[in-house]
Design an enzyme around this catalytic site. Structure first.
Site, short mmCIF file in Angstrom:
data_model
loop_
_atom_site.label_atom_id
_atom_site.label_comp_id
_atom_site.label_asym_id
_atom_site.label_seq_id
_atom_site.Cartn_x
_atom_site.Cartn_y
_atom_site.Cartn_z
N ASP A 13 6.65 -4.38 -2.85
CA ASP A 13 5.49 -4.50 -1.96
C ASP A 13 5.96 -4.97 -0.59
O ASP A 13 7.01 -5.61 -0.46
CB ASP A 13 4.48 -5.49 -2.52
CG ASP A 13 3.10 -5.35 -1.87
OD1 ASP A 13 2.86 -4.30 -1.22
OD2 ASP A 13 2.28 -6.27 -1.99
N GLY A 14 5.20 -4.63 0.43
CA GLY A 14 5.48 -5.06 1.79
C GLY A 14 4.23 -5.65 2.41
O GLY A 14 3.11 -5.36 1.99
N GLU A 52 7.14 -1.81 3.32
CA GLU A 52 7.02 -1.13 2.03
C GLU A 52 8.31 -0.36 1.72
O GLU A 52 8.80 -0.38 0.59
CB GLU A 52 5.83 -0.16 2.05
CG GLU A 52 4.47 -0.81 2.19
CD GLU A 52 3.95 -1.45 0.91
OE1 GLU A 52 4.68 -1.44 -0.10
OE2 GLU A 52 2.81 -1.96 0.95
N ASP A 77 2.12 -0.16 -4.39
CA ASP A 77 0.72 0.08 -4.04
C ASP A 77 0.61 0.87 -2.73
O ASP A 77 -0.48 0.97 -2.15
CB ASP A 77 -0.07 -1.23 -3.95
CG ASP A 77 0.49 -2.19 -2.91
OD1 ASP A 77 1.35 -1.78 -2.11
OD2 ASP A 77 0.07 -3.37 -2.90
N HIS A 130 -3.94 -5.65 -5.38
CA HIS A 130 -4.94 -6.70 -5.54
C HIS A 130 -5.93 -6.39 -6.67
O HIS A 130 -7.13 -6.67 -6.57
CB HIS A 130 -5.70 -6.92 -4.23
CG HIS A 130 -4.80 -7.13 -3.05
ND1 HIS A 130 -4.02 -8.24 -2.87
CD2 HIS A 130 -4.54 -6.32 -1.98
CE1 HIS A 130 -3.33 -8.13 -1.74
NE2 HIS A 130 -3.62 -6.98 -1.19
N ASP A 140 3.36 -9.18 -3.89
CA ASP A 140 2.51 -9.45 -2.74
C ASP A 140 2.68 -10.89 -2.25
O ASP A 140 2.74 -11.13 -1.05
CB ASP A 140 1.04 -9.18 -3.12
CG ASP A 140 0.09 -9.44 -1.96
OD1 ASP A 140 0.18 -8.72 -0.95
OD2 ASP A 140 -0.73 -10.36 -2.07
#
Length: 301
Positions: A13-14, A52, A77, A130, A140
């Site tokens: 994740d970024g 990302e 995501d 999320h 995250d």
């Protein structure tokens, strides 16, 4: 020599504050024995898409150095990242990195690195951000912590002899961040034995399955497994305390069972210290709620 321990899945994740602005990225690697290895880094001025991609680059580099040939699933995501790597990149290369509107493709350097690192053993999967997925939520947290200029505590596998790519424990590598993947900071550290922080620090799978009797395993492996179990129970308690709803697949990951073993148990049942209740269905997913068994009545497992 590669041990029997293999990478099962990787989450990336970024994050970016301002977009462009300060950013961070996070990677969580899950192994077949239940252990976890986390990576992370930051950039002083970047974009969300860059972070990302930096996360995915770090994940693929880690996979490459492991020498593993068994397939793994990489979860992200970012639909932009997945589409770029699995769909758009072929056309971009053929057209000389120019889009259909004649404008140059952004982030060409990162995309070329991803293309070189990508492998047939990597199965790219989208996970909704999320949404309560433990691996995604942990990534995250790592990415956002770095993006705010802080350094999170990262879990490093204690089984260093099982993975030649892992650095020595208690070692922290910190360098000035730039946009170049070659100089991107990666910080790895041992998780402290007592972690009083409020962030979920994840285990998946959480209960180790092995044909080796527990008493025949090295003490450090037994301790690692016990820590993994305790972390699993802590996560379950946090899910129950905060009233989070989780899907059947997420609950199966938490229990380290097949998803069918969750859905076949009925609408309410007991697992360890919790009563597990079916709440509702959203689309093709069943949502479950955990409640402490000492606070509600329930039927024994």
């Amino acid at each position: 020599m590669m041990s029997q321990r293999t990478i099962q899945s990787i989450y990336t994740d970024g994050a970016c504050t301002g977009n462009p602005g300060p950013g961070g990225w996070g990677v969580v690697v899950y192994f077949s024995d239940g252990s976890v290895h986390e990576l992370g880094g930051a950039s002083s001025h970047t974009t969300n898409n860059k972070m990302e991609m930096q996360a995915a680059i770090a994940a693929l580099e880690f996979l490459q150095t492991s020498g593993q040939q068994k397939p793994i699933t990489l979860y992200t995501d970012s639909e932009y990242l997945i589409n770029s790597v699995t769909k758009w990149i072929k056309g971009w290369k053929k057209k000389g990195w120019v889009k259909a509107d004649g404008k140059p493709v952004q982030n060409q350097d990162l995309l070329e690195t991803l293309d070189k690192l990508n492998s047939y053993i990597v199965n790219w999967e989208y996970v909704r951000g999320h949404s309560g997925n433990i691996g995604n939520e942990r990534c995250d947290v790592i990415a956002r912590t770095f993006a705010t200029g802080k350094v999170p505590t990262l879990t490093q596998s204690s089984l260093t002899d099982s993975h030649q790519a892992l650095p020595q424990l208690n070692q922290i590598n910190v360098a000035k961040i730039t946009e170049s993947p070659a100089t991107l900071t990666i910080i790895e550290t041992t998780q402290p034995e007592n972690n009083s922080g409020s962030h979920i620090t994840t285990m998946e799978p959480t209960i180790i399955n092995s044909s080796v009797p527990i008493d025949d395993k090295p003490p450090e492996m037994r301790v690692a497994q016990l820590r993994a179990l305790v972390e699993t129970l802590r996560i379950a308690d946090e899910i129950a305390t905060k009233g989070y709803l989780i899907t059947s697949s997420e609950l199966a990951d938490l229990m380290d069972v097949h998803a069918s073993a969750v859905t076949s148990r009925g609408d309410q049942w007991r697992w360890r210290n919790w009563i597990v209740s079916r709440v509702r269905r959203e689309g093709n997913q069943i949502l479950w709620e955990l409640e402490r068994a000492d606070q509600v009545g329930g039927e024994e497992d």
